[in-house]
Design an enzyme around this catalytic site. Structure first.
Site, PDB file in Angstrom:
ATOM      1  CG  MET A 221      12.566   6.145   5.689  1.00 16.34           C
ATOM      2  SD  MET A 221      11.474   4.802   6.189  1.00 16.34           S
ATOM      3  CE  MET A 221      11.748   3.666   4.833  1.00 16.34           C
TER       4      MET A 221
ATOM      5  CG  ASP B 213       5.039   4.260   3.202  1.00 14.58           C
ATOM      6  OD1 ASP B 213       4.511   3.244   3.673  1.00 14.58           O
ATOM      7  OD2 ASP B 213       6.274   4.398   3.053  1.00 14.58           O
TER       8      ASP B 213
ATOM      9  CG  MET C 191       6.474   9.233   5.627  1.00 14.04           C
ATOM     10  SD  MET C 191       6.515   7.635   4.793  1.00 14.04           S
ATOM     11  CE  MET C 191       6.242   6.497   6.163  1.00 14.04           C
TER      12      MET C 191
ATOM     13  CB  SER D 279       6.024  -1.787   1.960  1.00 12.40           C
ATOM     14  OG  SER D 279       7.179  -1.927   2.769  1.00 12.40           O
TER      15      SER D 279
ATOM     16  CG  ASP E  51       9.867   0.816   3.368  1.00 15.63           C
ATOM     17  OD1 ASP E  51       9.677   2.009   3.066  1.00 15.63           O
ATOM     18  OD2 ASP E  51       8.957  -0.038   3.407  1.00 15.63           O
TER      19      ASP E  51
ATOM     20  CG  HIS F  60      10.412   5.454   1.838  1.00 12.43           C
ATOM     21  ND1 HIS F  60       9.413   5.100   2.712  1.00 12.43           N
ATOM     22  CD2 HIS F  60      10.876   6.664   2.273  1.00 12.43           C
ATOM     23  CE1 HIS F  60       9.273   6.036   3.640  1.00 12.43           C
ATOM     24  NE2 HIS F  60      10.152   6.985   3.404  1.00 12.43           N
TER      25      HIS F  60
ATOM     26  CG  HIS G  19       7.302   1.330  -0.842  1.00  6.34           C
ATOM     27  ND1 HIS G  19       7.360   2.644  -1.273  1.00  6.34           N
ATOM     28  CD2 HIS G  19       7.615   1.363   0.478  1.00  6.34           C
ATOM     29  CE1 HIS G  19       7.687   3.437  -0.257  1.00  6.34           C
ATOM     30  NE2 HIS G  19       7.851   2.679   0.821  1.00  6.34           N
TER      31      HIS G  19
ATOM     32  CG  MET H 179      14.173   1.804   7.317  1.00  7.43           C
ATOM     33  SD  MET H 179      13.068   1.184   8.588  1.00  7.43           S
ATOM     34  CE  MET H 179      11.525   1.051   7.671  1.00  7.43           C
TER      35      MET H 179
HETATM   36  C1  DX5 Z   1       7.455   2.585   7.290  1.00 12.95           C
HETATM   37  C2  DX5 Z   1       7.646   2.253   5.838  1.00 12.95           C
HETATM   38  C3  DX5 Z   1       6.457   1.655   5.181  1.00 12.95           C
HETATM   39  C4  DX5 Z   1       5.973   0.368   5.795  1.00 12.95           C
HETATM   40  C5  DX5 Z   1       4.490   0.390   5.701  1.00 12.95           C
HETATM   41  O1  DX5 Z   1       8.579   3.251   7.736  1.00 12.95           O
HETATM   42  O2  DX5 Z   1       8.016   3.411   5.097  1.00 12.95           O
HETATM   43  O3  DX5 Z   1       6.665   1.502   3.783  1.00 12.95           O
HETATM   44  O4  DX5 Z   1       6.452  -0.791   5.194  1.00 12.95           O
HETATM   45  O5  DX5 Z   1       3.975  -0.718   6.353  1.00 12.95           O
HETATM   46  P1  DX5 Z   1       2.448  -0.892   6.645  1.00 12.95           P
HETATM   47  O6  DX5 Z   1       1.723  -0.853   5.330  1.00 12.95           O
HETATM   48  O7  DX5 Z   1       2.382  -2.216   7.326  1.00 12.95           O
HETATM   49  O8  DX5 Z   1       2.018   0.257   7.545  1.00 12.95           O
HETATM   50 ZN    ZN Z   2       8.049   3.251   2.862  1.00 18.05          ZN
END
Ligand code: DX5
Ligand code: ZN
Length: 221
Positions: free
Chosen positions: A66, A173, A135, A8, A33, A64, A31, A35
């Site tokens: 969010m 994840d 998750m 990620s 993210d 991903h 990956h 948000m």
């Molecule tokens: C959290 C994200 C993850 C995050 C995971 O909301 O969806 O993808 O980057 O990070 P680690 O591997 O550090 O828990």
């Molecule tokens: Zn993620």
């Protein structure tokens, strides 16, 4: 079959993003993210940055989302270069339609479950997705600890997929590191997201190989 590793970039150095993405070239997916500051209490990146990531790598982008109102955004993320598009069951009132939209855009639909959401919530749409993302932290931030109740959800989902003869990948994840990936793989997961577990180490390629080896050994057992 080797497990897949999806670092990620949330934990990457965004000032050197193209170099960071190139440095994880031995991974299976990148990956990403996304948000929005509403669905989750953090704000990250949008389609413009995804276009830049796409230019820096040949790896598939596992995006991903969010965000709220995901159905209004999937086309923009498909255009920006997403290959797999994940939407949360908790943010999609018309989940079946949103997943169909992703498929119609020629991308792989992925449905995502928060830690408190049971696997039964996505049972009906299972034939409509390429991947289910479980998750194992509450979404919003990197560097949190793995929530153990995710393991039972992975086992339940594995049984459901196998019993129905489907080819759906289970992705996990949150809080995945070299020292716990075996346990998660043994529960039946196929794809492992790791942010701080990769970008917090010195040699990304070595860490990706260690994750893949440990996960694959446990998955085969
Ligand atoms: C959290 C994200 C993850 C995050 C995971 O909301 O969806 O993808 O980057 O990070 P680690 O591997 O550090 O828990
Ligand atoms: Zn993620």
């Amino acid at each position: 079959m080797p497990v897949k590793i999806a670092p990620s970039i949330l934990s990457a150095d965004f000032g050197r993003l193209a170099d960071e993405v190139k440095a994880i070239g031995s991974a299976d997916y990148v990956h990403v993210d996304v948000m929005d500051g509403h669905f989750v209490p953090n704000l990250t990146i949008g389609p413009i940055v995804i276009e830049a990531v796409k230019r820096a790598t040949k790896l598939p982008l596992d995006v991903h989302l969010m965000i709220e109102n995901a159905e209004q955004w999937v086309a923009a993320y498909a255009k920006a270069g997403a290959d797999i598009i994940g939407v949360h069951v908790e943010s999609c009132p018309h989940l079946h339609r949103t997943l169909a939209q992703i498929k119609d855009l020629g991308k792989k639909p992925c449905v995502v479950l928060n830690p408190h959401t049971p696997v039964s919530a996505i049972e009906v749409v299972l034939p409509d997705v390429a991947q289910v993302l479980i998750m194992s932290v509450n979404p919003g931030f990197g560097g949190q600890s793995f929530i153990p109740s995710a393991l039972d959800k992975i086992r339940t989902l594995r049984k459901m997929i196998d019993a129905r003869g489907l080819t759906v990948d289970i992705e996990v994840d949150g809080g995945i590191k070299v020292d716990n990936i075996a346990e998660v793989a043994a529960a039946g997961a196929d794809v492992f997201v790791s942010g701080s577990g990769v970008f917090g180490t010195k040699d990304y390629a070595q860490t990706i190989a260690a994750l893949r080896d440990a996960g694959t050994a446990a998955r085969g057992a």
